[in-house]
Design a protein around this motif. Structure first.
Motif, short mmCIF file in Angstrom:
data_model
loop_
_atom_site.label_atom_id
_atom_site.label_comp_id
_atom_site.label_asym_id
_atom_site.label_seq_id
_atom_site.Cartn_x
_atom_site.Cartn_y
_atom_site.Cartn_z
N GLU A 71 -6.78 2.03 -13.76
CA GLU A 71 -5.33 2.03 -14.01
C GLU A 71 -4.91 0.72 -14.68
N VAL A 72 -3.94 0.79 -15.59
CA VAL A 72 -3.37 -0.41 -16.21
C VAL A 72 -1.89 -0.45 -15.84
N LEU A 73 -1.50 -1.53 -15.18
CA LEU A 73 -0.13 -1.69 -14.70
C LEU A 73 0.61 -2.74 -15.51
N PRO A 74 1.88 -2.51 -15.83
CA PRO A 74 2.67 -3.54 -16.51
C PRO A 74 3.02 -4.66 -15.54
N LEU A 75 3.06 -5.88 -16.06
CA LEU A 75 3.43 -7.05 -15.26
C LEU A 75 4.63 -7.74 -15.88
N GLU A 76 5.54 -8.19 -15.05
CA GLU A 76 6.67 -9.01 -15.47
C GLU A 76 7.12 -9.81 -14.27
N ALA A 77 8.01 -10.76 -14.49
CA ALA A 77 8.50 -11.57 -13.38
C ALA A 77 9.00 -10.67 -12.26
N GLY A 78 8.54 -10.94 -11.06
CA GLY A 78 8.92 -10.15 -9.90
C GLY A 78 7.91 -9.09 -9.51
N THR A 79 6.90 -8.85 -10.33
CA THR A 79 5.86 -7.86 -9.99
C THR A 79 4.90 -8.45 -8.98
N ALA A 80 4.59 -7.68 -7.94
CA ALA A 80 3.57 -8.06 -6.96
C ALA A 80 2.54 -6.95 -6.90
N VAL A 81 1.26 -7.32 -6.94
CA VAL A 81 0.16 -6.35 -6.93
C VAL A 81 -0.82 -6.73 -5.82
N ARG A 82 -1.13 -5.78 -4.95
CA ARG A 82 -2.16 -5.98 -3.93
C ARG A 82 -3.46 -5.41 -4.46
N VAL A 83 -4.55 -6.18 -4.32
CA VAL A 83 -5.87 -5.72 -4.71
C VAL A 83 -6.74 -5.67 -3.45
N ALA A 84 -7.17 -4.48 -3.10
CA ALA A 84 -8.01 -4.29 -1.92
C ALA A 84 -9.43 -4.80 -2.20
N PRO A 85 -10.16 -5.17 -1.16
CA PRO A 85 -11.56 -5.53 -1.35
C PRO A 85 -12.31 -4.39 -2.04
N GLY A 86 -13.24 -4.76 -2.92
CA GLY A 86 -14.07 -3.77 -3.59
C GLY A 86 -13.50 -3.19 -4.87
N VAL A 87 -12.29 -3.55 -5.26
CA VAL A 87 -11.65 -2.98 -6.45
C VAL A 87 -11.80 -3.96 -7.62
#
Length: 132
Positions: A71-87
């Motif tokens: 997946e490709v997610l857009p990023l901008e000020a205020g974006t928070a992304v959690r990345v689980a182990p193994g990803v």
């Protein structure tokens, strides 16, 4: 014990290398944090995943994209992304970003980070989706 450090104004984040780890400066045991800057058009040097460490990326300035698995997610000020182990994941600042992308990366593993060590798996061969 509590510790304080000064990371400077937003424009100075990341220093010469674009990344500054604060763990030793503030004496963390169970969580780590880095302040980061990626110039417009810049990208991660490689994909990576952690075996035990969970990461949270918080964008505070600029625009970019985050590759999270397929997946490709857009990023901008205020974006928070959690990345689980193994990803597997990587990011970039968009070439037309109005400013460098500045972001925090917070790391935790449910145990002392020193006991986890360097648990990253790197993939230097996998192409980034934005270069396809």
């Amino acid at each position: 014990m509590s510790n304080v450090t000064q990371i400077g104004e937003l424009a100075s984040w990341g220093g010469e290398k674009g990344k500054q780890f604060l763990d030793k400066e503030i004496g963390t045991e169970f969580a780590g944090v880095s302040v980061n800057t990626t110039a417009p058009g810049g990208e991660s040097p490689f994909w990576h995943a952690h075996a035990k460490i969970e990461e949270i990326y918080i964008v505070v300035d600029g625009r970019g994209e985050f590759a999270l698995g397929d997946e490709v997610l857009p990023l901008e000020a205020g974006t928070a992304v959690r990345v689980a182990p193994g990803v597997m994941h990587a990011l970039r600042a968009l070439p037309d970003s109005p400013s460098p992308m500045r972001w925090l990366c917070i790391r935790a593993a449910g145990q002392e980070l020193a006991s986890v060590g360097h648990d990253a798996e790197l993939d230097r061969e996998r192409p980034f989706p934005w270069n396809a």
